[in-house]
Design a protein around this motif. Structure first.
Motif, short mmCIF file in Angstrom:
data_model
loop_
_atom_site.label_atom_id
_atom_site.label_comp_id
_atom_site.label_asym_id
_atom_site.label_seq_id
_atom_site.Cartn_x
_atom_site.Cartn_y
_atom_site.Cartn_z
N GLY A 107 27.29 32.71 53.55
CA GLY A 107 26.45 31.79 54.30
C GLY A 107 26.02 30.59 53.49
N SER A 108 26.26 30.61 52.19
CA SER A 108 25.94 29.49 51.30
C SER A 108 26.68 29.72 49.99
N ASP A 109 26.62 28.73 49.11
CA ASP A 109 27.28 28.92 47.82
C ASP A 109 26.32 29.50 46.78
N HIS A 110 25.08 29.71 47.17
CA HIS A 110 24.10 30.29 46.27
C HIS A 110 24.51 31.71 45.87
N ARG A 151 23.29 34.26 50.85
CA ARG A 151 23.33 34.43 52.30
C ARG A 151 24.68 34.99 52.73
N VAL A 152 24.64 35.90 53.71
CA VAL A 152 25.85 36.53 54.24
C VAL A 152 25.86 36.40 55.76
N VAL A 153 26.98 35.93 56.30
CA VAL A 153 27.18 35.84 57.75
C VAL A 153 27.78 37.18 58.20
N VAL A 154 26.97 38.01 58.81
CA VAL A 154 27.38 39.38 59.17
C VAL A 154 28.62 39.40 60.05
N PHE A 212 29.34 45.81 60.30
CA PHE A 212 28.24 46.01 59.36
C PHE A 212 26.91 45.74 60.04
N VAL A 213 25.95 46.61 59.77
CA VAL A 213 24.58 46.41 60.23
C VAL A 213 23.69 46.54 59.00
N ASN A 240 19.36 41.00 46.81
CA ASN A 240 18.49 39.98 47.38
C ASN A 240 19.36 39.10 48.29
N ILE A 241 19.76 39.67 49.41
CA ILE A 241 20.66 39.00 50.34
C ILE A 241 19.94 38.74 51.66
N VAL A 242 20.12 37.55 52.19
CA VAL A 242 19.62 37.21 53.52
C VAL A 242 20.81 37.28 54.46
N TYR A 243 20.70 38.11 55.49
CA TYR A 243 21.79 38.27 56.46
C TYR A 243 21.52 37.39 57.67
N VAL A 244 22.52 36.58 58.02
CA VAL A 244 22.40 35.67 59.17
C VAL A 244 23.50 35.95 60.17
#
Length: 128
Positions: A18-21, A101-104, A111-112, A124-128
């Motif tokens: 979801g980003s390059d971070h 960031r990860v695009v599920v 994946f859930v 420390n992942i934000v799922y979008v």
């Protein structure tokens, strides 16, 4: 006569990012290939980019999404960053994406995100 092997290298489908971070800061883990199943986890001869894993006993194993699991395999550590060819039966190092960031919808498997906070403690992942 020497044994030659031809290989093609690629990062794989990284559209799940979801980003390059976090890409440059992925940590190295050792994949315990004996815990992965060829037909399920690497049907094409490689572990795909984005596959979720847990770290148990210092090695990466398939993440067990079963909500009731009490093993270490139920604690999500992150996702394999790039395609990893499986050659033989020996364990091997791989980059682990554990923050960013990860695009599920773009992950290589269904994946859930785990509901329990304790099962998300290793990343420390934000799922979008």
């Amino acid at each position: 006569m020497p044994r030659f092997r031809s290989e093609t290298f690629s990062t794989g489908d990284m559209s799940w990012l979801g980003s390059d971070h976090g890409i440059a800061n992925s940590r190295t883990v050792t994949i315990d290939i004996s815990t992965f199943t060829a037909g399920t986890h690497y049907p094409n001869g490689y572990i795909p980019s984005g596959l979720p894993v847990a770290v148990v006993g210092g090695v990466a194993v398939p993440y067990d999404a079963t909500e009731g699991t009490t093993t270490g395999a139920g604690i999500l550590a992150g996702h394999i960053l790039t395609d990893q060819p499986v050659i033989g039966t020996g364990d091997f190092p791989a980059p682990l994406f554990d923050h960013g960031r990860v695009v599920v919808a773009k992950l290589p498997i269904s994946f859930v995100k785990p509901a329990a906070a304790a099962k998300n403690a290793a990343h420390n992942i934000v799922y979008v």
